[in-house]
Design a protein around this motif. Structure first.
Motif, PDB file in Angstrom:
ATOM      1  N   ALA A 176       0.808  -1.221   0.000  1.00 56.52           N
ATOM      2  CA  ALA A 176       0.000   0.000   0.000  1.00 56.52           C
ATOM      3  C   ALA A 176       0.840   1.269   0.000  1.00 56.52           C
ATOM      4  N   ILE A 177       2.136   1.148   0.243  1.00 56.42           N
ATOM      5  CA  ILE A 177       2.999   2.336   0.329  1.00 56.42           C
ATOM      6  C   ILE A 177       3.225   2.934  -1.060  1.00 56.42           C
ATOM      7  N   ALA A 178       2.899   4.194  -1.191  1.00 52.95           N
ATOM      8  CA  ALA A 178       3.117   4.925  -2.437  1.00 52.95           C
ATOM      9  C   ALA A 178       2.965   6.406  -2.164  1.00 52.95           C
ATOM     10  N   GLU A 179       3.447   7.221  -3.068  1.00 53.78           N
ATOM     11  CA  GLU A 179       3.286   8.668  -2.918  1.00 53.78           C
ATOM     12  C   GLU A 179       1.816   9.044  -2.806  1.00 53.78           C
ATOM     13  N   ASP A 180       1.522   9.991  -1.929  1.00 55.43           N
ATOM     14  CA  ASP A 180       0.199  10.582  -1.715  1.00 55.43           C
ATOM     15  C   ASP A 180      -0.775   9.638  -1.006  1.00 55.43           C
ATOM     16  N   VAL A 181      -0.335   8.490  -0.567  1.00 50.00           N
ATOM     17  CA  VAL A 181      -1.194   7.585   0.209  1.00 50.00           C
ATOM     18  C   VAL A 181      -1.122   8.002   1.674  1.00 50.00           C
ATOM     19  N   PRO A 182      -2.273   8.184   2.347  1.00 51.81           N
ATOM     20  CA  PRO A 182      -2.226   8.536   3.768  1.00 51.81           C
ATOM     21  C   PRO A 182      -1.774   7.351   4.619  1.00 51.81           C
ATOM     22  N   GLU A 183      -1.131   7.662   5.717  1.00 53.21           N
ATOM     23  CA  GLU A 183      -0.605   6.610   6.591  1.00 53.21           C
ATOM     24  C   GLU A 183      -1.696   5.621   7.011  1.00 53.21           C
ATOM     25  N   TYR A 184      -2.885   6.122   7.316  1.00 52.70           N
ATOM     26  CA  TYR A 184      -3.919   5.219   7.823  1.00 52.70           C
ATOM     27  C   TYR A 184      -4.320   4.165   6.792  1.00 52.70           C
ATOM     28  N   GLU A 185      -4.180   4.466   5.511  1.00 49.99           N
ATOM     29  CA  GLU A 185      -4.491   3.470   4.489  1.00 49.99           C
ATOM     30  C   GLU A 185      -3.463   2.335   4.521  1.00 49.99           C
ATOM     31  N   VAL A 186      -2.235   2.676   4.804  1.00 50.06           N
ATOM     32  CA  VAL A 186      -1.208   1.644   4.952  1.00 50.06           C
ATOM     33  C   VAL A 186      -1.524   0.774   6.161  1.00 50.06           C
ATOM     34  N   ASN A 216      -5.857  -3.043  18.023  1.00 47.27           N
ATOM     35  CA  ASN A 216      -4.889  -2.073  18.555  1.00 47.27           C
ATOM     36  C   ASN A 216      -4.404  -1.164  17.418  1.00 47.27           C
ATOM     37  N   LEU A 217      -3.857  -0.028  17.775  1.00 47.42           N
ATOM     38  CA  LEU A 217      -3.441   0.958  16.788  1.00 47.42           C
ATOM     39  C   LEU A 217      -2.082   0.604  16.198  1.00 47.42           C
ATOM     40  N   GLN A 218      -1.986   0.696  14.893  1.00 40.64           N
ATOM     41  CA  GLN A 218      -0.720   0.455  14.197  1.00 40.64           C
ATOM     42  C   GLN A 218       0.297   1.522  14.589  1.00 40.64           C
ATOM     43  N   ILE A 219       1.471   1.076  15.011  1.00 44.32           N
ATOM     44  CA  ILE A 219       2.581   1.998  15.242  1.00 44.32           C
ATOM     45  C   ILE A 219       3.213   2.302  13.893  1.00 44.32           C
ATOM     46  N   MET A 220       3.179   3.568  13.497  1.00 46.92           N
ATOM     47  CA  MET A 220       3.686   3.952  12.181  1.00 46.92           C
ATOM     48  C   MET A 220       4.069   5.419  12.180  1.00 46.92           C
ATOM     49  N   GLN A 221       5.206   5.699  11.527  1.00 46.18           N
ATOM     50  CA  GLN A 221       5.573   7.084  11.265  1.00 46.18           C
ATOM     51  C   GLN A 221       6.185   7.155   9.879  1.00 46.18           C
ATOM     52  N   SER A 222       6.156   8.348   9.316  1.00 43.41           N
ATOM     53  CA  SER A 222       6.788   8.555   8.018  1.00 43.41           C
ATOM     54  C   SER A 222       7.526   9.897   8.033  1.00 43.41           C
ATOM     55  N   GLY A 223       8.440  10.057   7.074  1.00 44.91           N
ATOM     56  CA  GLY A 223       9.200  11.301   6.991  1.00 44.91           C
ATOM     57  C   GLY A 223      10.037  11.539   8.232  1.00 44.91           C
ATOM     58  N   ARG A 224      10.147  12.784   8.647  1.00 47.72           N
ATOM     59  CA  ARG A 224      10.934  13.118   9.835  1.00 47.72           C
ATOM     60  C   ARG A 224      10.338  12.548  11.116  1.00 47.72           C
ATOM     61  N   SER A 233      -0.439   5.669  13.274  1.00 49.15           N
ATOM     62  CA  SER A 233      -0.755   6.118  11.920  1.00 49.15           C
ATOM     63  C   SER A 233      -1.655   7.347  11.970  1.00 49.15           C
ATOM     64  N   SER A 234      -1.434   8.264  11.028  1.00 49.10           N
ATOM     65  CA  SER A 234      -2.152   9.529  10.995  1.00 49.10           C
ATOM     66  C   SER A 234      -2.732   9.750   9.599  1.00 49.10           C
ATOM     67  N   THR A 235      -3.204  10.965   9.358  1.00 52.86           N
ATOM     68  CA  THR A 235      -3.720  11.308   8.026  1.00 52.86           C
ATOM     69  C   THR A 235      -2.623  11.870   7.121  1.00 52.86           C
ATOM     70  N   ARG A 236      -1.400  11.930   7.615  1.00 50.92           N
ATOM     71  CA  ARG A 236      -0.291  12.440   6.800  1.00 50.92           C
ATOM     72  C   ARG A 236      -0.144  11.608   5.529  1.00 50.92           C
ATOM     73  N   ARG A 237       0.063  12.271   4.403  1.00 51.63           N
ATOM     74  CA  ARG A 237       0.238  11.579   3.131  1.00 51.63           C
ATOM     75  C   ARG A 237       1.723  11.393   2.831  1.00 51.63           C
ATOM     76  N   LEU A 238       2.046  10.226   2.312  1.00 47.88           N
ATOM     77  CA  LEU A 238       3.436   9.893   2.021  1.00 47.88           C
ATOM     78  C   LEU A 238       3.966  10.705   0.839  1.00 47.88           C
ATOM     79  N   ARG A 239       5.255  11.037   0.938  1.00 49.29           N
ATOM     80  CA  ARG A 239       5.903  11.822  -0.111  1.00 49.29           C
ATOM     81  C   ARG A 239       7.147  11.089  -0.617  1.00 49.29           C
ATOM     82  N   ASP A 242      10.292   9.761   1.543  1.00 47.78           N
ATOM     83  CA  ASP A 242       9.923   9.478   2.933  1.00 47.78           C
ATOM     84  C   ASP A 242      10.399   8.093   3.365  1.00 47.78           C
ATOM     85  N   PRO A 243      11.005   7.987   4.549  1.00 44.39           N
ATOM     86  CA  PRO A 243      11.096   6.688   5.196  1.00 44.39           C
ATOM     87  C   PRO A 243       9.728   6.377   5.823  1.00 44.39           C
ATOM     88  N   VAL A 244       9.350   5.132   5.832  1.00 44.93           N
ATOM     89  CA  VAL A 244       8.090   4.702   6.460  1.00 44.93           C
ATOM     90  C   VAL A 244       8.426   3.587   7.436  1.00 44.93           C
TER      91      VAL A 244
END
Length: 388
Positions: A176-186, A216-224, A233-239, A242-244
């Motif tokens: 699911a990881i791709a540009e402009d995909v929000p973290e929660y979709e991943v 339980n909530l997925q532990i996830m971060q992207s970018g900085r 996971s948040s609504t932030r969109r991948l760029r 980005d590291p994920v």
């Protein structure tokens, strides 16, 4: 009885606990930690002490144990557990669980009681300790922890299934990881893939109380934000670039057994410094794993990872690993000062991690079982630098 293991497994565990009670001069063990109740009684629920409804397992040094369970859980408890004496209690009625527990204690000749001092909820201890005012109180925690340290072949088989579920989750997330995909979709992709994999292991009737649904909530971060380690996971969109970071601790569960598992991916490109940091984390983890064998001390495993960090110019940030099983954190731990020797059948989550504050975090993590010759992965999955 419908639960993860045959009733004889739980009876044998309880018998081993009773032997330890007799050896330590404890007349009665009062167990309140949900994971310990599950380990000995085969019963777990999903809405317990956090809703003010404890389940309590009482184990005498001799004779049959008793479960004190919320009335609304009692039918499920009776169907899941091998324990014959299940005593329901109801909200607001006759002192609730307190009266039942007092009746169990007063119905036996009890001079000493063991409790898990580090794990007993304050809600229970506030009322339990006055009941024991004229009795000696011992710590059951180290005894229970010791009994749970080495996993049986049957437990390891369940944990391998948990590993397969974790791998399905990371594959789902990676896809699911791709540009402009929000973290929660991943995160949703991981949850869906893990649930479907878990369902493959379960029979409709025989496994009625083992839910395949990942929660339980997925532990996830992207970018900085990868420097934050445990942001969800948040609504932030991948760029692009980005590291994920994906941590499955807390959701890599199956049959009430928990694993640790971490992987990191990079969206289309990676910088040289990010690559160096990530590869150093993998090198540290692999250095730790290279030391794993029966008889080595936990602190020595940790020291092997720390040596890699220091050589690369980084400061170690946290322990190298922790025991896993019915609980997210069991004993011993792979950290400074833990001199426990590893033994065949112990299971650990083993991590590598470096944080550059405000910029980047490189991480990797796997679950393993200690074997006669070293270890085996419970989460056999590539850890090469992955650009997606």
């Amino acid at each position: 009885m419908t639960t993860a293991f045959p009733s004889s497994t739980y009876e044998q565990r309880t018998s081993a606990l009773q032997n330890r009670l007799r050896k330590n001069g404890i007349d009665l063990g009062v167990i309140c930690d949900p994971d310990s109740v599950c380990y000995f009684a085969g019963f777990w629920n999903y809405l317990g002490i956090e809703f003010g409804r404890p389940t309590i397992l009482v184990v005498p040094r001799d004779g049959p144990p008793t479960i004190i369970a919320p009335l609304m859980e009692s039918e499920m408890c009776t169907r899941m557990t091998w324990v014959q004496d299940v005593r329901p209690w109801s909200d607001g009625v006759d002192g609730e669980w307190r009266s039942e527990l007092q009746r169990v204690i007063e119905g036996r000749s009890v001079r000493s009681v063991g409790i898990e001092k580090r794990l007993i909820p304050a809600m229970i201890s506030i009322d339990l300790l006055p009941m024991l005012a004229d009795r000696s109180i011992g710590d059951l925690g180290p005894i229970v922890s010791d009994l749970r340290q080495v996993k049986s072949p049957e437990e390891i088989a369940v944990m391998r299934k948990a590993g397969a579920v974790a791998i399905a989750m990371v594959d789902g997330a990676k896809g699911a990881i791709a540009e402009d995909v929000p973290e929660y979709e991943v995160a949703l992709a991981a949850i869906n893939a893990g649930t479907r994999k878990a369902a493959e292991f379960l029979a409709p009737d025989a496994d009625l109380f083992v839910s395949p649904t990942i929660y339980n909530l997925q532990i996830m971060q992207s970018g900085r934000d990868t420097c934050m380690v445990h942001r969800r996971s948040s609504t932030r969109r991948l760029r692009k670039g980005d590291p994920v970071y994906l941590c499955f601790c807390g959701i890599a569960n199956f049959g009430n057994y928990k694993l640790g598992f971490d992987r990191e991916f990079f969206v289309r490109t990676v910088t040289d410094e990010q690559a160096r940091i990530y590869e150093t984390t993998v090198k540290a983890q692999q250095a730790a794993l290279a030391t794993v064998r029966p008889g080595i001390r936990c602190e020595e495993v940790n020291a092997a990872a720390e040596a890699v960090y220091r050589e690369a110019g980084f400061t170690p940030g946290y322990r190298t690993g922790r025991s896993i099983g019915c609980s997210f954190l069991e004993m011993p731990e792979l950290k400074r000062g833990d001199a426990t020797s590893l033994a065949v059948g112990m299971t650990f989550a083993v991590d590598g991690g470096i944080t550059v504050a405000g910029e980047f975090g490189g991480r990797v993590g796997d679950s393993i079982v200690v074997t006669e010759s070293g270890f085996e992965y419970l989460t056999p999955y590539p850890r090469d630098l992955a650009i997606v």
